[in-house]
Design an enzyme around this catalytic site. Structure first.
Site, PDB file in Angstrom:
ATOM      1  N   ASP A  47     -29.815   3.077  36.787  1.00  0.00           N
ATOM      2  CA  ASP A  47     -29.751   4.161  35.805  1.00  0.00           C
ATOM      3  C   ASP A  47     -28.871   5.261  36.391  1.00  0.00           C
ATOM      4  OD1 ASP A  47     -31.186   7.057  35.134  1.00  0.00           O
ATOM      5  OD2 ASP A  47     -30.865   5.728  33.405  1.00  0.00           O
ATOM      6  N   ILE A  48     -27.952   5.769  35.622  1.00  0.00           N
ATOM      7  CA  ILE A  48     -27.068   6.843  36.095  1.00  0.00           C
ATOM      8  C   ILE A  48     -27.704   8.180  35.734  1.00  0.00           C
ATOM      9  CG2 ILE A  48     -24.782   7.896  35.873  1.00  0.00           C
ATOM     10  CD1 ILE A  48     -24.832   5.160  37.322  1.00  0.00           C
ATOM     11  N   HIS A 129      -9.027   9.321  31.158  1.00  0.00           N
ATOM     12  CA  HIS A 129      -7.951  10.282  31.408  1.00  0.00           C
ATOM     13  C   HIS A 129      -8.559  11.588  31.906  1.00  0.00           C
ATOM     14  CE1 HIS A 129      -8.009  13.050  27.817  1.00  0.00           C
ATOM     15  NE2 HIS A 129      -8.438  12.003  27.160  1.00  0.00           N
ATOM     16  N   ASP A 141     -13.445  15.946  25.964  1.00  0.00           N
ATOM     17  CA  ASP A 141     -12.174  15.200  25.935  1.00  0.00           C
ATOM     18  C   ASP A 141     -11.271  15.650  27.063  1.00  0.00           C
ATOM     19  OD1 ASP A 141      -9.313  14.988  23.702  1.00  0.00           O
ATOM     20  OD2 ASP A 141     -10.019  13.658  25.298  1.00  0.00           O
ATOM     21  N   GLU A 175      -2.551  11.839  29.398  1.00  0.00           N
ATOM     22  CA  GLU A 175      -2.906  10.993  28.251  1.00  0.00           C
ATOM     23  C   GLU A 175      -2.635  11.740  26.959  1.00  0.00           C
ATOM     24  OE1 GLU A 175      -5.459  11.496  25.934  1.00  0.00           O
ATOM     25  OE2 GLU A 175      -5.391   9.558  24.940  1.00  0.00           O
ATOM     26  N   GLU A 176      -2.881  13.019  26.970  1.00  0.00           N
ATOM     27  CA  GLU A 176      -2.722  13.832  25.750  1.00  0.00           C
ATOM     28  C   GLU A 176      -1.267  13.926  25.311  1.00  0.00           C
ATOM     29  OE1 GLU A 176      -5.177  14.444  24.063  1.00  0.00           O
ATOM     30  OE2 GLU A 176      -6.930  14.914  25.283  1.00  0.00           O
ATOM     31  N   ASP A 204     -13.008   7.398  26.973  1.00  0.00           N
ATOM     32  CA  ASP A 204     -12.339   8.614  26.524  1.00  0.00           C
ATOM     33  C   ASP A 204     -13.215   9.223  25.433  1.00  0.00           C
ATOM     34  OD1 ASP A 204      -8.998   9.330  25.129  1.00  0.00           O
ATOM     35  OD2 ASP A 204     -10.729  10.606  25.601  1.00  0.00           O
ATOM     36  N   HIS A 291      -9.938  19.042  20.875  1.00  0.00           N
ATOM     37  CA  HIS A 291      -8.627  19.667  21.150  1.00  0.00           C
ATOM     38  C   HIS A 291      -8.627  21.167  20.888  1.00  0.00           C
ATOM     39  CE1 HIS A 291      -6.026  15.740  21.155  1.00  0.00           C
ATOM     40  NE2 HIS A 291      -7.003  15.725  22.037  1.00  0.00           N
ATOM     41  N   ASP A 310     -24.816   5.074  31.456  1.00  0.00           N
ATOM     42  CA  ASP A 310     -25.613   3.897  31.832  1.00  0.00           C
ATOM     43  C   ASP A 310     -24.923   2.614  31.359  1.00  0.00           C
ATOM     44  OD1 ASP A 310     -28.821   5.554  31.209  1.00  0.00           O
ATOM     45  OD2 ASP A 310     -27.517   5.522  32.988  1.00  0.00           O
TER      46      ASP A 310
HETATM   47  N1  DTR Z   1      -6.651  10.121  21.461  1.00  0.00           N
HETATM   48  C1  DTR Z   1      -7.825  10.540  22.215  1.00  0.00           C
HETATM   49  C2  DTR Z   1      -9.025  10.752  21.343  1.00  0.00           C
HETATM   50  C3  DTR Z   1      -9.318   9.607  20.471  1.00  0.00           C
HETATM   51  C4  DTR Z   1      -9.198   9.594  19.138  1.00  0.00           C
HETATM   52  N2  DTR Z   1      -9.605   8.375  18.658  1.00  0.00           N
HETATM   53  C5  DTR Z   1     -10.000   7.620  19.701  1.00  0.00           C
HETATM   54  C6  DTR Z   1     -10.495   6.311  19.771  1.00  0.00           C
HETATM   55  C7  DTR Z   1     -10.758   5.767  21.004  1.00  0.00           C
HETATM   56  C8  DTR Z   1     -10.540   6.509  22.156  1.00  0.00           C
HETATM   57  C9  DTR Z   1     -10.054   7.845  22.109  1.00  0.00           C
HETATM   58  C10 DTR Z   1      -9.803   8.370  20.862  1.00  0.00           C
HETATM   59  C11 DTR Z   1      -7.557  11.849  22.915  1.00  0.00           C
HETATM   60  O1  DTR Z   1      -7.325  12.833  22.210  1.00  0.00           O
HETATM   61  O2  DTR Z   1      -7.632  11.867  24.132  1.00  0.00           O
HETATM   62 ZN    ZN Z   2      -7.529  14.406  23.430  1.00  0.00          ZN
HETATM   63 ZN    ZN Z   3      -9.170  11.895  25.262  1.00  0.00          ZN
END
Ligand code: DTR
Ligand code: ZN
Ligand code: ZN
Ligand code: CA
Length: 443
Positions: A47-48, A129, A141, A175-176, A204, A291, A310
């Site tokens: 378990d985490i 990310h 996020d 990633e963004e 993510d 965002h 988990d």
């Molecule tokens: N693009 C990702 C957020 C995101 C939106 N839809 C999904 C589906 C599966 C994983 C991530 C995402 C971001 O803004 O980092």
């Molecule tokens: Zn994002």
């Molecule tokens: Zn993201």
């Protein structure tokens, strides 16, 4: 020029295909079969502690606060976040590597951490990310995925785990900006090393304040691992449909690596039916601070963070301590290229299945790798030995992306397993061409 051509030139088709590595049986048309793989044992993952995950998020929040309120690519808060994560991993005995790249005129960094040991020819990789948007601290996020993945890595160390397979973890930059860091990582990984990655698991956004439980459906066995975990907890899941190609799993998938992952939702709206099964508020976004500057430590649901962390541990333990690659059965594959005539007759590629008793499964996995620009031109069918046809993919005038690299599932339970199965592909529209690169059936 036809509208479609205009549309095609206006759209950016993202698709780079690296030949699918033959980590499985590569065969001539008369395919041969591997020994039936024993099902991977379900092992007890720890378990985490969600308190540990939240402690990491508190640190990431402090880092953002001390660095102009964000952890974005090219900003001081990003590298400070990386240094925090790296420090924890170094202290836990990981071999860490920082990979530099440049994007939008700024230096970016990926952090890769290898757990010493395990079969280097079979790598199970988990990733998230590390960067936020410039608008805020990015705690959900994607501090949530960062922290959950980090805590699982630390749990591996605490357990002194000695898995059959080699464990690798990755925290990607930019990633963004368009999965820049993960693309750089995959593109700079030698093909031989890419083919050793049995699975890449992407996390993510796993702590959304109005959470859903979404499981990536890109690879059936990996989807099953996560669905089994949530079923054991009595938590219903849905397949993740909005994000195909929208996070760091995309470059791995394009390179032919089996991918899976979890997602708790972003700016889409939770329906009444979803609120019924998951709780929370219908008519509201899964994460209304997506965002935005309000994506802070207060923008989390602890249960989602806990359950998903988990689930990551369950997947890492079960995919790396079993004696097989992600739970598959016996694979029959044909890797001979077959050209697909532009707007022409259908072509087929065959595999001969033998040694499988009884009928095919109700969730027969059909792995397809087709290199073809504008994949909307393509109609794809599975043809059983008795001639029965199962539609896998219809044509689409709006699907301008390139290549079909995915695993379909067909209910072939009425078909005798042994015999000659065919993949039938037809290009029904002009101006794009391609070929069947490989395909496989898993029983
Ligand atoms: N693009 C990702 C957020 C995101 C939106 N839809 C999904 C589906 C599966 C994983 C991530 C995402 C971001 O803004 O980092
Ligand atoms: Zn994002
Ligand atoms: Zn993201
Ligand atoms: Ca999907």
């Amino acid at each position: 020029m036809s509208t479609r051509l205009t549309l095609r030139h206006a759209l950016t088709a993202i698709g780079a295909v690296t030949a699918l590595s033959a980590a499985l049986i590569s065969a001539s048309p008369a395919a041969t079969a591997a020994a039936p793989a024993a099902p991977a044992p379900t092992v007890a993952a720890p378990d985490i502690p969600v308190a540990n995950v939240k402690a990491h998020l508190t640190q990431l929040q402090s880092i953002a606060t001390a660095n102009s309120g964000n952890r974005a690519h090219g900003r001081p808060g990003y590298k400070a976040s990386l240094d925090y994560v790296k420090g924890k991993l170094d202290a836990a005995g990981y071999t860490t590597t920082i990979q530099q790249f440049t994007s939008s005129g700024a230096t970016g960094y990926n952090l890769i951490a290898d757990w010493p040991g395990g079969d280097a020819n079979h790598v199970v990789m988990s990733g998230a990310h590390l960067d936020s948007v410039t608008a805020g601290p990015g705690i959900n996020d994607n501090g949530s995925g960062t922290a959950g993945t980090l805590e699982v890595a630390l749990a591996v160390s605490r357990a002194g785990l000695q898995p059959t397979k080699h464990l690798r973890f990755g925290w990607f930059g930019a990633e963004e900006l368009g999965m820049i860091g993960s693309k750089y990582y995959v593109n700079n990984l030698p093909a031989a090393d890419r083919s050793k990655i049995d699975a890449y698991l992407n996390f993510d956004m796993i702590g959304s304040p109005n959470p859903g439980y979404f499981v990536y459906d890109d690879n059936a066995p990996l989807e099953t691992v996560f669905k089994d975990f949530f079923a054991s907890k009595g938590i219903p899941t849905e397949i993740e449909t909005e994000g195909d190609g929208r996070s760091d799993h995309a470059p791995f998938k394009s390179a032919g690596v089996p991918v899976g992952g979890l997602f708790s939702g972003a700016d889409y709206i939770k329906t009444a039916a979803q609120a019924q099964k998951w709780g929370g508020t219908s008519g509201q976004a899964f994460d209304a601070c997506y965002h935005r500057s309000c994506d802070t430590s207060a923008n989390l649901n602890d249960s989602a963070l806990d359950n998903n962390s988990d689930a990551i541990a369950y997947a890492v333990w079960n995919l790396s301590t079993g004696t097989t690659t992600p739970p598959t059965g016996t694979v029959f594959e044909n890797t001979t290229d077959v050209a697909i005539p532009d707007a022409g007759a259908a072509v087929t590629s065959s595999v001969t299945v033998s040694g499988i008793a009884g009928n095919a499964p109700s969730a027969l996995q059909v792995g397809v790798n087709i290199v073809h620009t504008y994949r909307g031109d393509l109609v794809i069918d599975l043809v059983a030995p008795d001639g029965s046809t199962y539609r896998l993919k219809n044509s689409s005038g709006s699907d301008s992306a390139d290549n079909v690299v995915t695993t379909y599932t067909a209910n072939a339970s009425s078909e005798v397993a042994n015999g000659v199965w065919k993949l039938k592909v037809q290009d029904v529209a002009r101006a794009d061409t391609g070929y069947i690169n490989s395909w496989k059936l898993t029983f």
